[in-house]
Write a protein that holds these residues in place. Structure first.
Motif, PDB file in Angstrom:
ATOM      1  N   TRP A  43      28.904  21.155   2.009  1.00 29.01           N
ATOM      2  CA  TRP A  43      27.589  20.646   2.359  1.00 29.01           C
ATOM      3  C   TRP A  43      27.110  19.666   1.291  1.00 29.01           C
ATOM      4  N   ASP A  59      17.625  14.890   5.158  1.00 24.88           N
ATOM      5  CA  ASP A  59      18.756  15.167   6.039  1.00 24.88           C
ATOM      6  C   ASP A  59      19.803  15.933   5.233  1.00 24.88           C
ATOM      7  N   SER A  62      27.369  18.216   6.625  1.00 29.44           N
ATOM      8  CA  SER A  62      28.382  19.248   6.420  1.00 29.44           C
ATOM      9  C   SER A  62      29.736  18.748   6.905  1.00 29.44           C
ATOM     10  N   HIS A  72      22.811  16.664   9.830  1.00 28.46           N
ATOM     11  CA  HIS A  72      21.782  17.608  10.259  1.00 28.46           C
ATOM     12  C   HIS A  72      20.431  16.991   9.889  1.00 28.46           C
ATOM     13  N   ILE A  75      15.836  18.387   8.007  1.00 29.35           N
ATOM     14  CA  ILE A  75      15.821  19.838   7.762  1.00 29.35           C
ATOM     15  C   ILE A  75      14.538  20.284   7.069  1.00 29.35           C
ATOM     16  N   GLU A 126      21.408  24.618   7.589  1.00 29.24           N
ATOM     17  CA  GLU A 126      20.835  23.428   8.213  1.00 29.24           C
ATOM     18  C   GLU A 126      19.356  23.570   8.533  1.00 29.24           C
TER      19      GLU A 126
END
Length: 319
Positions: A43, A59, A62, A72, A75, A126
């Motif tokens: 990640w 953001d 991963s 993702h 977040i 996430e």
């Protein structure tokens, strides 16, 4: 005949094209990347690199191999962190007892202003993340250190600490059990200054073979000479004597290489440095990209200088 001649060339060009996309690790302007392994994925949690008042969200990315990345989006943003009226940046992340914690800096805090270091938590890497305190964990300027650029470090005995600080000063603090307050250090103080020579910002620490490696960024973040240096110690408390620079600009590849983190591959003596840099053709100070290189050591434990590459890296598969 044409097919037999050109097919290998086309294949080679295709492979070269794929290699050229490896650094930066993923598209977009992202800086201050925090890398970590959660489960069977790598990640990266970076700053969205934009004009200051536009850095209002985070953001995450991963990957199973440090090559193919899933984005993702959003977040955490300023809709959740109501006290963050300006930018948020420089995440520090970790997992503890099934919860995922996300520390961040917010607002360009000065004495008497609201801002500093906040903490959020989620049930998944996430997110979505929620602000735990509804206010900064650290707002005040102590020992001359602006409360930004935090890094949370778990010592070998399980105790969590945090290094933080801008304005060329760095403090060390110790957490309570749920990361909502500070508790006294062994000397009874809440804040211990640990500033090494030439420190500017961006602290990071890891342990290898019983040695504590303390790392930081030097130079001006918007300039070409931004770089990463380090010290080695036998304790989380130091002392931290500067050894040298291990990451810096390469006139043939990129400028302003700094504000990094380290990913260790579980159960292997293999390390990657995740950092940001500015492409040679970019003059906008916010145009920074997240890149990854392998980091290696000499026999005496010192860190070898890291070579900037266009090719990037491939990470071992995670169990």
């Amino acid at each position: 005949m044409l097919i037999s001649i050109w097919s290998p060339i086309l294949l080679l060009c295709s492979l070269i094209s794929l290699a050229l996309t490896s650094n930066p690790a993923f598209p977009g302007w992202y800086a201050d990347p925090e890398g970590i392994v959660y489960g069977n994925r790598y990640w990266i949690f970076p700053t969205y690199s934009a004009p200051f008042d536009e850095q209002t969200f985070f953001d995450a990315f991963s990957s199973p191999d440090l090559v193919t990345w899933t984005k993702h989006p959003r977040i955490l943003d300023t809709n959740e962190v109501t006290w963050a009226t300006r930018a948020m940046w420089a995440p520090s992340v970790f997992e503890h007892e099934g919860k995922y914690y996300f520390f961040f800096g917010a607002n360009d805090v000065h004495e008497g202003e609201v801002g500093g270091i906040g903490v959020a938590v989620a049930d998944k890497p996430e997110g979505p993340y929620r602000d735990i305190l509804g206010r900064p964990l650290i707002n005040d300027i102590v020992n001359g250190a602006q409360p930004i650029d935090q890094f949370v470090f778990k010592d070998s005995d399980g105790q969590f600490y945090m290094f933080y600080g801008g304005w060329s000063r760095c403090n060390l603090v110790k957490f309570n059990s749920n990361f909502t307050a500070l508790v006294p250090l062994p000397d009874g103080s809440l804040f211990m200054e640990v500033t090494p020579q030439d420190y500017v910002e961006g602290p990071f620490m890891f342990i290898r073979n019983g040695t504590y490696y303390f790392m930081w960024s030097e130079g001006e973040w918007a300039g070409p000479d931004y770089r990463v240096s380090y010290a080695m110690s036998s304790s989380v408390f130091g002392p931290f004597e500067r050894i040298g620079t291990i990451l810096e600009q390469d006139a043939s590849i990129a400028r302003g290489a700094g504000h990094h983190s380290i990913i260790k591959v579980p159960n292997e003596d293999k390390y990657f440095i995740v950092y940001h840099r500015r492409p040679l053709n970019e003059t906008d100070m916010n145009h920074r990209e997240t890149c990854i290189e392998e980091m290696n050591f000499n026999n005496d434990g010192t860190i070898r200088p890291v070579k900037l590459t266009i090719e990037g890296v491939t990470g071992p598969a995670l169990p």
